[in-house]
Design an enzyme around this catalytic site. Sequence first.
Site, mmCIF file in Angstrom:
data_model
loop_
_atom_site.group_PDB
_atom_site.id
_atom_site.type_symbol
_atom_site.label_atom_id
_atom_site.label_comp_id
_atom_site.label_asym_id
_atom_site.label_seq_id
_atom_site.Cartn_x
_atom_site.Cartn_y
_atom_site.Cartn_z
ATOM 1 N N LYS A 33 0.818 -1.208 0.000
ATOM 2 C CA LYS A 33 0.000 0.000 0.000
ATOM 3 C C LYS A 33 0.849 1.255 0.000
ATOM 4 O O LYS A 33 0.602 2.202 -0.766
ATOM 5 C CB LYS A 33 -0.947 -0.008 1.206
ATOM 6 C CG LYS A 33 -2.039 1.063 1.151
ATOM 7 C CD LYS A 33 -1.676 2.358 1.827
ATOM 8 C CE LYS A 33 -1.624 2.231 3.319
ATOM 9 N NZ LYS A 33 -1.465 3.565 3.986
ATOM 10 N N ASP B 93 -6.138 0.510 0.824
ATOM 11 C CA ASP B 93 -6.110 0.483 2.280
ATOM 12 C C ASP B 93 -7.491 0.083 2.789
ATOM 13 O O ASP B 93 -8.347 -0.367 2.021
ATOM 14 C CB ASP B 93 -5.656 1.827 2.839
ATOM 15 C CG ASP B 93 -6.631 2.955 2.517
ATOM 16 O OD1 ASP B 93 -7.668 2.692 1.855
ATOM 17 O OD2 ASP B 93 -6.375 4.096 2.926
#
Length: 398
Positions: A255, A274
């Site tokens: 991420k 996320d």
Amino acid sequence: MAVRATEWQKLPVTLTELCINTTLRCGQSFRWRKSADDEWSCALHGRILSFRQDALYLHYRAIYPPSTLHTPPHDDDTPTLVKHYFNLEPDLCKLYSQWAASDANFKKRAPKFAGVRILRQDPWEALIGFICSSNNNISRISQMVHNLCLHYGPLIGHIGNEAYHDFPTPEALAGPGVEQHLQKLGFGYRAKYIYKTAVMVADSRGLAWLDELCNPESPVFGQEPKPGGPLIEGGREGYRKAHQELLALHGVGPKVADCVCLMGLGWSESVPVDTHVWQIAQRDYKFGKGKHSSLTPATYTAVANHFRKLWGKEAGWAHSVLFTADLKAFSERLVAKTEIKTEEVSVKAEPDGSGVVESTTKTATATKKRVKRDVGDDEHQVVEVKEKIVKRSKRRKA
């Protein structure tokens, strides 16, 4: 410190093409500070940049430290920097139309969040900023990044009593005692990641390595753009290479690597997944079942590939609009109207995308909604419209 402030200049930019009140606080950059008179300021590229905006223009000025007093005004590259930083070349209205045409959910949510642009940030700043973002919120990330600049970045100047420091270099963050100091400042486990990544970049890889990972179509400030290659399912070859190399750094997972690729390296197809984006994928795009019932590495890739297929080369940009719509700080904009007995309360759209509560006397059905007041500071303050008229009405009838 003596400074030299240029005169205020302006660029013709509508709020549908750029809304700084949204773009500068939606989790891309963490260093912008807003004054009481709606002026945004940050130290960038050796100067303090300040912005104001109205319905038709972006107003800006630069404040320089004494070392640049010899620079003639005609050598000032601030106009070019402003256009570069806000990524103003793409036609955002056209992009929104393209994304809406291919996605009914985007078409439903995006009009309330016009003017969200992907910033073209310095790759090093983006890297460290998003290492700080791990398991964190925007307010706390901003405080951490502010402390990094305050303690390790060069002082550029002041606006009133406010000091503005540029972002620290890798060498500054790789010095002796930095990790321990960051621990004392409340960085937690991120202190080790920041220090070790700074050492890797300062001692071996260099900032040139980060610059070379940039999308050639969106290079660092001062370089000419070049073709970035064809888009394939997993993203362009350069994006996949950049993502893989970033994973070798301390504190960088998939991420964080995607955040840096999107907002620091210019790879617009990068889709950071996320918890917010995972919730969007489950709620609006039928993920969360079968083999994609949880956010595994395979599901992470599947969600990103789905958005790339849906929105194309700028999938990360389109996803950021939906991400912004999912943030609590902006969620009140999704309320369009509410009515109560003898009083109608509605939300009038303002040019900056926020809402103003208006009321007129009228008979209607009572409801309970959360709507955003125009409080002038863009904080997510809300007013509860309570069901309080019904009892009064019953008493009158009795």
